[in-house]
Design a protein around this motif. Structure first.
Motif, short mmCIF file in Angstrom:
data_model
loop_
_atom_site.label_atom_id
_atom_site.label_comp_id
_atom_site.label_asym_id
_atom_site.label_seq_id
_atom_site.Cartn_x
_atom_site.Cartn_y
_atom_site.Cartn_z
N PHE A 1 -44.72 16.15 94.73
CA PHE A 1 -44.59 15.65 93.37
C PHE A 1 -43.38 16.27 92.67
O PHE A 1 -42.59 15.56 92.02
N ILE B 1 -39.18 9.17 85.77
CA ILE B 1 -40.36 10.03 85.81
C ILE B 1 -41.54 9.39 85.08
O ILE B 1 -42.63 9.24 85.64
N LYS C 1 -44.32 4.80 89.62
CA LYS C 1 -43.64 5.80 90.45
C LYS C 1 -44.44 7.08 90.59
O LYS C 1 -44.33 7.79 91.60
N LEU C 2 -45.26 7.38 89.59
CA LEU C 2 -46.01 8.64 89.62
C LEU C 2 -47.29 8.54 90.45
O LEU C 2 -47.66 9.48 91.16
N LYS D 1 -40.11 14.80 94.46
CA LYS D 1 -39.85 13.36 94.34
C LYS D 1 -39.88 12.87 92.89
O LYS D 1 -39.04 12.04 92.51
N ALA D 2 -40.79 13.39 92.09
CA ALA D 2 -40.91 12.90 90.72
C ALA D 2 -40.01 13.65 89.75
O ALA D 2 -39.44 13.06 88.83
#
Length: 415
Positions: A145, A213, A218-219, A148-149
């Protein structure tokens, strides 16, 4: 008899006393000055730069000394500590080998509200905010997380099989220069209740990054969720620095929640260290500020949020070791009105602060009135000296040897 004929009948004695009175006054004054001079206790006006309150004897000696400056041994500015502890200053002290002067201390204090006392006092402002420790149920999910985020980097990993623990250090730059998050997974963790004390981390990123973000599409594949979408905030004036009541600032802000329920406040800003805040609720804001000042931090910002839009009923202070708030990592102390107790939970473990001399920092904090539950000792297997105490709210703060931490990084880099 001498004055009787000149003054006329009935007025000789009165006239004589009238004329003699000024002379008697002068004689009395001379006697008093001589007496006080011999005792050396009369306070005088400034004596040519030798202090505002010298005794008569010292003043006379100083005037005699003017043509012979070589009799002065030292003119120094010495530190002075007032109340509260953060109030510092200096005052001038003159020392001479003249037998009648000795030492003169100027009572006029030159206050310095930002600099730490020098001399025998250990300078806590040389400390650095290293990292905070956060316990997660699955280390790999939390690392993914963050990478990538949030576009963080995995700076290093450490496994401790004997403690059934493994860790990853996440951040945006080298440890020691940038603040990092130490994510930790423990097989025998008692639980993962986050409590209500730790409010998460603050990160500041440019617009092209934060739009990637705060998006559930996407999360969610990364185990996260949008806590609050990006929106425009109006930020009211600060008390520190003192700002005009009509001043407003504007920022875009949103919240993302990652694996392990760790919260990230995302702000639209470009600063040196994007990971710039550890956000902690406190019971007493002033006592908390005093503690972190004793630890060497300075206040970058203090304000009430009553004029913010959206409305927010809290007081906060942002403190750190950098010259400015954006230069390095900070702690945000948050007082929510009518808070009398906190549930610190189980996930937020500690704040780590590096210091050149752990023992000296330990003694300084003890002198300031704070007690340690772990005195200076060496961590088995690492060889790094540490000491640990709690702030007024119960959060654990660990003092870490700066030299020991550098050796730890060098050892990790060699593998």
């Amino acid at each position: 008899k001498k004055f009787r004929g000149k003054m006329g009948p009935g007025r000789g004695l009165h006239a004589m006393l009238t004329r003699a009175l000024p002379l008697l006054s002068v004689l009395c004054a001379v006697v008093m000055i001589q007496h006080v001079y011999s005792a050396g206790t009369l306070r005088t006006a400034p004596t040519r730069g030798f202090g505002s309150y010298a005794t008569t004897r010292q003043a006379a000696a100083c005037h005699q000394l003017q043509p012979r400056q070589n009799r002065i041994q030292a003119v120094t500015k010495e530190p002075y500590a007032g109340y509260p502890r953060s109030t510092r200053g200096h005052r001038t002290v003159v020392r001479s080998d003249h037998p009648e002067i000795g030492e003169i201390i100027d009572p006029i204090i030159e206050w310095d509200f930002d600099q730490e006392m020098q001399g025998d006092k250990y300078d806590m402002k040389t400390n650095k905010l290293l990292h905070s420790v956060y316990l997660v149920p699955n280390l790999e999910d939390a690392v993914r997380f963050c990478e990538k985020a949030l576009s963080m980097k995995t700076l290093r990993r450490r496994d401790l099989p004997e403690q059934k623990s493994k860790m990853a250090f996440m951040g945006y730059g080298p440890e020691g220069e940038y603040m990092t998050i130490q994510l930790q997974e423990k097989e025998d963790a008692p639980g993962y209740d986050s409590g209500d004390g730790f409010q998460g981390y603050g990160i500041s990123l440019p617009q092209t990054t934060y739009t990637d973000i705060i998006d559930n599409e996407k999360l969610r594949p990364l185990g996260g969720v949008v806590g609050q979408p990006m929106m425009n905030w109006t930020i009211g004036p600060n008390m520190i620095p003192d700002e005009d009541p009509s001043l407003n600032k504007y920022i875009q802000r949103g919240y993302a929640i990652g694996p392990g329920e760790v919260v990230f406040e995302v702000n639209n800003q470009s600063i040196k260290d994007p990971l710039n805040k550890v956000r902690l609720c406190v019971i007493d804001l002033e006592k908390s500020i005093e503690f972190y000042e004793a630890l060497g931090m300075r206040i970058h910002q203090k304000r009430a949020h009553l004029l913010d839009i959206p409305f927010d009923s809290r007081l906060s202070a942002i403190m750190g070791y950098g010259e400015t708030e954006g230069e390095s990592g900070n702690i945000e102390l948050i007082y929510l009105y009518n808070t009398h107790e906190l549930d610190l939970g189980e996930t937020f473990r500690q704040i780590s602060v590096s210091t050149p001399n752990v023992t000296a920092a330990y003694e300084t904090m003890k002198e300031a009135g704070y007690s340690f539950f772990k005195p200076p000792s060496v961590v088995e297997g690492l060889g790094t000296e540490v000491a640990a105490l709690r702030d007024p709210n119960g959060y654990v703060v660990v003092l870490v040897s700066e030299e020991g931490h550098k050796k730890e990084l060098e050892l990790a880099a060699s593998f």
